[in-house]
Design an enzyme around this catalytic site. Structure first.
Site, short mmCIF file in Angstrom:
data_model
loop_
_atom_site.label_atom_id
_atom_site.label_comp_id
_atom_site.label_asym_id
_atom_site.label_seq_id
_atom_site.Cartn_x
_atom_site.Cartn_y
_atom_site.Cartn_z
N LYS A 186 -27.21 -8.69 17.19
CA LYS A 186 -28.42 -8.63 17.03
C LYS A 186 -29.20 -10.52 15.80
CE LYS A 186 -29.03 -5.50 19.86
NZ LYS A 186 -28.03 -4.00 19.81
C1 LIG Z 1 -27.68 -2.34 20.11
C2 LIG Z 1 -28.47 -1.29 20.87
C3 LIG Z 1 -28.71 -0.39 20.08
C4 LIG Z 1 -27.12 0.40 18.91
O1 LIG Z 1 -27.07 -0.30 17.86
P1 LIG Z 1 -25.35 -0.62 17.46
O2 LIG Z 1 -25.78 -1.47 15.87
O3 LIG Z 1 -25.05 -1.43 18.20
O4 LIG Z 1 -25.25 0.74 17.09
C5 LIG Z 1 -29.62 0.54 20.45
N1 LIG Z 1 -30.42 0.17 20.99
C6 LIG Z 1 -30.52 -0.56 21.61
C7 LIG Z 1 -31.99 -0.44 22.61
C8 LIG Z 1 -29.94 -1.82 21.13
O5 LIG Z 1 -30.18 -2.44 21.44
#
Ligand SMILES: *Cc1c(COP(=O)(O)O)cnc(C)c1O
Length: 397
Positions: A186
């Site tokens: 992210k």
């Molecule tokens: C990455 C993501 C998540 C979940 O995040 P994690 O930290 O990997 O559990 C939820 N929603 C969206 C849209 C994402 O891209």
């Protein structure tokens, strides 16, 4: 998008401060921590940056969604409206609580279509969960009006759009609750981590207790804490939070790099015939984490995706065929494959998604290509990439 591309000295320095005290846990151990409270520090910085009163950090973005729903009292049999284009975490978090994910169509914003949302509302609906996929947002104004009309909660999944805004407000802060992920890929990374933001003190207090076994966090003696309600362990560690303390300070720097790279690619692609761009709702500004565009047909989009890959233009996605992000490949959900028995409410209420008609979503997803905007590209690399893309997309048949 990925903040790990620019992982460096500041992140190392923050982590080292935690390693020096040895207190890796976010709660308690007051006497040993030498004034280091990385999770608390990041919560404060995040609230300021997101212009909200409260932040609760948790172990992941998926945990953030689960804890956010739980903190607002969502449970067995409650229906949560979510889009067909998202990450699997959306329905995982809903099902984890025995609640029921109700999938609805997306439109040319690649997010929830407000009229499809209104049509899907039943007496059991409690939450509308827009997911701001790939750097841009749902029509929050329209969704908020629907939520107000039917007395529903608006929970924004801003995991892929941190830094974007709607009517001048940071994404995630417009609804009742907003969720973020700080996983490794992210824009801001903690390695693993997530955040819930809200102006509602009660939700965040619930989230604080719920994510730590229901402990009430009153006073500094953890052994004396009571348990107002059941909870689980969704805590973030101090090591992960420390990385976030460094990364949040760099968010605006990351966003300006994203915007610069996005703008170079977009200006170039605007000269290619046949390409149209994803609609950004009025009042919205993207985070520029991805550049999303449409080809005139699914055949052309598939051909373009293949040609881009063959020419070495990496990180361009054709989500229609992707195992993570589009309902067509969620066979565990559509076939209800669970290790144990699902809650009775879910068995009774979960629609048979193997027979659903989401042709309106297919219409947009089938034609969409999304290109990740990287932070580490040099200007020459972006310009070369732009030229190659225009060449490929202009010569498609
Ligand atoms: C990455 C993501 C998540 C979940 O995040 P994690 O930290 O990997 O559990 C939820 N929603 C969206 C849209 C994402 O891209």
């Amino acid at each position: 998008m990925p903040g790990f591309e620019l992982f460096g000295d500041r992140e190392r320095a923050e982590v080292n401060q935690v390693l020096e005290t040895g207190v890796l846990m976010r709660y308690g151990f007051d006497g040993m921590r030498n004034g280091q409270w990385k999770a608390k520090e990041l919560e404060k910085a995040f609230s300021e940056r997101m212009q909200v009163k409260h932040t609760q950090l948790v172990s992941s973005g998926t945990a953030a969604l689960t804890v956010a729903l739980a903190s607002a009292g969502i449970g067995a049999g409650d229906e949560v409206i979510m889009p067909t284009f998202t990450f699997v975490a959306s329905f995982e978090s809903i099902l984890a609580l025995g609640a029921v994910p109700i999938l609805v169509d997306i439109d040319d914003t690649l997010t929830l279509n407000p009229s499809a949302v209104e049509e899907a509302i039943t007496s059991r609906t409690k939450v509308v969960m827009p997911v701001h996929m790939c750097g841009s947002m749902a029509d929050l104004k329209a969704l908020k009006a629907i939520c107000d009309k039917y007395d529903l909660l608006l929970l924004e999944d801003a995991c892929q759009a941190i830094g974007g805004t709607f009517e001048g407000k940071p994404l995630g802060s417009y609804g009742d609750l907003g969720c973020f992920s700080f996983d490794y890929v992210k824009t801001i990374t903690c390695g693993e981590g997530g955040a819930i933001i809200s102006n509602n003190e009660n939700y965040i207090k619930n989230a604080d207790y719920y994510s730590d076994h229901g402990h009430d966090h009153v006073g500094s003696d953890r052994g004396a804490e009571t348990h107002p309600f059941l909870g689980y362990n969704y805590r973030i560690s101090e090591l992960n939070a420390a990385v976030g303390c460094a990364q949040i300070q760099r968010l605006d720097e990351f966003l300006s790099i994203q915007k610069k790279n996005y703008t170079i690619l977009r200006s170039a692609l605007e000269t290619a015939s046949d390409i149209t761009f994803r609609r950004v709702p009025d009042g919205g500004e993207e985070s520029y984490a991805f550049l999303n565009f449409f080809l005139p047909s699914a055949e052309k989009a598939k051909a373009a995706h293949k040609a881009l890959g063959a020419a070495g233009v990496d990180a361009c996605f054709y989500w229609f065929d992707n195992n993570w992000h589009y309902y067509k490949k969620w066979e565990h959900l559509t076939e209800k494959k669970s290790l144990g028995k699902l809650p009775n409410e879910v068995i009774a209420q979960l629609p048979d998604y193997s027979r659903s008609d989401f042709r309106k979503s297919d219409h947009w997803m089938g034609r969409t290509i999304s290109c990740l905007i990287k932070l580490g590209w040099t200007e020459t690399e972006v310009t070369q990439r732009a030229n190659t893309m225009v060449e490929i997309l202009s010569t498609l048949r």
